[in-house]
Design a protein around this motif. Structure first.
Motif, PDB file in Angstrom:
ATOM      1  N   VAL A   1       0.831  -1.210   0.000  1.00  0.00           N
ATOM      2  CA  VAL A   1       0.000   0.000   0.000  1.00  0.00           C
ATOM      3  C   VAL A   1       0.868   1.265   0.000  1.00  0.00           C
ATOM      4  O   VAL A   1       1.824   1.374   0.760  1.00  0.00           O
ATOM      5  CB  VAL A   1      -0.916   0.036   1.250  1.00  0.00           C
ATOM      6  N   VAL A   2       0.500   2.206  -0.862  1.00  0.00           N
ATOM      7  CA  VAL A   2       1.060   3.557  -0.828  1.00  0.00           C
ATOM      8  C   VAL A   2       0.000   4.436  -0.162  1.00  0.00           C
ATOM      9  O   VAL A   2      -1.180   4.364  -0.528  1.00  0.00           O
ATOM     10  CB  VAL A   2       1.360   4.056  -2.270  1.00  0.00           C
ATOM     11  N   GLY A   3       0.399   5.235   0.821  1.00  0.00           N
ATOM     12  CA  GLY A   3      -0.544   6.144   1.483  1.00  0.00           C
ATOM     13  C   GLY A   3      -0.633   7.468   0.731  1.00  0.00           C
ATOM     14  O   GLY A   3       0.199   7.754  -0.154  1.00  0.00           O
ATOM     15  N   HIS A   4      -1.616   8.262   1.065  1.00  0.00           N
ATOM     16  CA  HIS A   4      -1.800   9.563   0.393  1.00  0.00           C
ATOM     17  C   HIS A   4      -2.480  10.479   1.405  1.00  0.00           C
ATOM     18  O   HIS A   4      -3.626  10.233   1.791  1.00  0.00           O
ATOM     19  CB  HIS A   4      -2.671   9.335  -0.854  1.00  0.00           C
ATOM     20  N   ILE A   5      -1.762  11.517   1.847  1.00  0.00           N
ATOM     21  CA  ILE A   5      -2.337  12.436   2.837  1.00  0.00           C
ATOM     22  C   ILE A   5      -2.186  13.882   2.369  1.00  0.00           C
ATOM     23  O   ILE A   5      -1.470  14.175   1.425  1.00  0.00           O
ATOM     24  CB  ILE A   5      -1.696  12.260   4.241  1.00  0.00           C
ATOM     25  N   GLY A   6      -2.863  14.779   3.089  1.00  0.00           N
ATOM     26  CA  GLY A   6      -2.844  16.204   2.738  1.00  0.00           C
ATOM     27  C   GLY A   6      -4.120  16.518   1.991  1.00  0.00           C
ATOM     28  O   GLY A   6      -5.221  16.228   2.474  1.00  0.00           O
TER      29      GLY A   6
ATOM     30  N   VAL B   1      -5.262  23.760   0.140  1.00  0.00           N
ATOM     31  CA  VAL B   1      -3.999  23.341   0.754  1.00  0.00           C
ATOM     32  C   VAL B   1      -4.287  22.956   2.209  1.00  0.00           C
ATOM     33  O   VAL B   1      -5.012  23.659   2.913  1.00  0.00           O
ATOM     34  CB  VAL B   1      -2.954  24.485   0.670  1.00  0.00           C
ATOM     35  N   GLN B   2      -3.752  21.831   2.631  1.00  0.00           N
ATOM     36  CA  GLN B   2      -3.999  21.309   3.978  1.00  0.00           C
ATOM     37  C   GLN B   2      -2.761  21.511   4.867  1.00  0.00           C
ATOM     38  O   GLN B   2      -1.658  21.691   4.365  1.00  0.00           O
ATOM     39  CB  GLN B   2      -4.323  19.813   3.900  1.00  0.00           C
ATOM     40  N   GLY B   3      -2.992  21.451   6.175  1.00  0.00           N
ATOM     41  CA  GLY B   3      -1.860  21.451   7.111  1.00  0.00           C
ATOM     42  C   GLY B   3      -1.266  22.821   7.370  1.00  0.00           C
ATOM     43  O   GLY B   3      -0.090  22.920   7.727  1.00  0.00           O
ATOM     44  N   LYS B   4      -2.074  23.874   7.228  1.00  0.00           N
ATOM     45  CA  LYS B   4      -1.507  25.220   7.398  1.00  0.00           C
ATOM     46  C   LYS B   4      -1.573  25.713   8.844  1.00  0.00           C
ATOM     47  O   LYS B   4      -0.801  26.586   9.230  1.00  0.00           O
ATOM     48  CB  LYS B   4      -2.221  26.202   6.465  1.00  0.00           C
ATOM     49  N   SER B   5      -2.518  25.207   9.636  1.00  0.00           N
ATOM     50  CA  SER B   5      -2.562  25.636  11.043  1.00  0.00           C
ATOM     51  C   SER B   5      -1.664  24.700  11.853  1.00  0.00           C
ATOM     52  O   SER B   5      -1.316  23.602  11.376  1.00  0.00           O
ATOM     53  CB  SER B   5      -3.996  25.561  11.572  1.00  0.00           C
ATOM     54  N   LEU B   6      -1.327  25.121  13.072  1.00  0.00           N
ATOM     55  CA  LEU B   6      -0.460  24.289  13.915  1.00  0.00           C
ATOM     56  C   LEU B   6      -1.124  22.936  14.185  1.00  0.00           C
ATOM     57  O   LEU B   6      -0.465  21.875  14.094  1.00  0.00           O
ATOM     58  CB  LEU B   6      -0.172  25.025  15.224  1.00  0.00           C
TER      59      LEU B   6
ATOM     60  N   GLY C   1      -0.550  18.826  -1.757  1.00  0.00           N
ATOM     61  CA  GLY C   1      -1.132  20.119  -1.374  1.00  0.00           C
ATOM     62  C   GLY C   1      -0.916  20.471   0.078  1.00  0.00           C
ATOM     63  O   GLY C   1      -1.870  20.787   0.789  1.00  0.00           O
ATOM     64  N   ILE C   2       0.350  20.414   0.514  1.00  0.00           N
ATOM     65  CA  ILE C   2       0.668  20.819   1.897  1.00  0.00           C
ATOM     66  C   ILE C   2       1.861  21.768   1.860  1.00  0.00           C
ATOM     67  O   ILE C   2       2.632  21.777   0.898  1.00  0.00           O
ATOM     68  CB  ILE C   2       0.963  19.606   2.827  1.00  0.00           C
TER      69      ILE C   2
END
Ligand code: KIV
Length: 299
Positions: free
Chosen positions: A149-154, A168-173, A198-199
């Protein structure tokens, strides 16, 4: 049209193929990994023969090939069909196929059965699923069933509705920490690589430094272990505004449009086909026809 195949369309012997350990070695050696999507035989031939390390049959095919509005309507059968075509072309690259929306969400049992089809029936070497730590259990089940399996996040396009659009994801702390934890959980669950989409560059760099598996970025900055782009973005074939992160290496739309216009003009002006592009009757048949014509006229 007669096409001379350069080589038979049979699948490559497995020992000549890029493996997940070769990709891992690239990370260890700090050699960048190149990845590209492909959805059919000709695009896969081009990508593979360019020496690209990973070919992904992405569910982006729903938008760039099938004309859907997003990736959600893509079916398991569509993904398997396109993966088979790509597998017939790929000889060197590591072949990953996206599991489409709905094919791994209902139950682990269905997900494993569907994942096995990509490996057994379609010729993929791994499947890709979207989502963070909530997918940990499923990654373990698939891995136990010999489905790498290859994962995919963001920015995960299958979550377009829950994300409220492509953002775009992951911009807040908090989001930064959540995605860092997701990466760690997926690695612990056994993913062989991780797509970061998109991070912010800084977050992708930190995940890449902390993970021992390769990270493949798209819109995630240059510090990832590898980069992936969508084939149709690279060639300006999406008929839409390119995203900030995607670079167009050729204007495929202009290239095809000009060739098609010249073809249409040649047909309209009777310049195509010419005599050299036509078949002819054998001389003796022509002679026989000519000899028969006066008789035909008399009758
Ligand atoms: O579907 C796809 O093409 C993808 C890549 C953008 C990573 O998931």
């Amino acid at each position: 049209m007669s096409v001379t195949p350069l080589r038979p369309a049979a699948a490559a012997p497995i020992h000549r193929r890029t493996t997940s350990s070769a990709l891992l070695q690239k990370k260890l050696d700090r050699q960048p990994i190149s990845a590209m999507t492909a959805y059919d035989y000709p695009s896969a031939r081009l990508v593979d023969e360019a020496g690209i390390d990973i070919v992904l049959v992405g569910d982006s095919l729903g938008m760039v090939v099938l004309g859907y509005e997003n990736t959600l309507p893509v079916t398991l059968d569509e993904m398997l069909h396109h993966t088979r075509a790509v597998a017939r072309a790929v000889r060197h690259a590591f072949l990953v196929a996206d599991m489409p929306y709905g094919s791994y969400h209902a139950s682990a049992r269905d997900a494993v059965r569907n994942g096995l089809r990509f490996i057994k029936e379609a010729g993929a070497q791994a499947v890709k699923i979207e989502g963070g730590s909530t997918r940990g259990k499923l990654v373990r089940r698939l891995t136990e069933a010999e489905v790498p399996v290859v994962g995919h996040i963001g920015l995960t396009p299958q979550s377009v509705h829950s994300m409220g659009g492509y953002r775009v994801q992951g911009k807040s702390l908090a989001a930064y920490e959540r995605l860092s934890a997701d990466a760690q959980a997926l690695e612990e669950a056994g993913v062989i690589a991780l797509v970061l989409e998109g991070i912010p560059r800084e977050l992708a760099a930190s995940i890449t430094a902390h993970c021992s598996i390769p990270t493949i970025g798209i819109g995630a900055g240059p510090e990832c272990d590898g980069q992936i782009l969508v084939f149709h973005d690279l060639f300006n074939l999406t008929f839409s505004q390119p995203a900030k992160f995607s670079r167009q290496y050729a204007d495929g739309a202009a290239f095809f449009a000009s060739a098609l216009k010249r073809y249409r003009d040649d047909v309209t002006a009777r310049r195509f086909p010419n005599d050299a592009e036509s078949y002819h009757l054998p001389r003796e048949v022509l002679a026989a026809l000519e000899a028969a014509q006066p008789r035909a006229r008399k009758a």
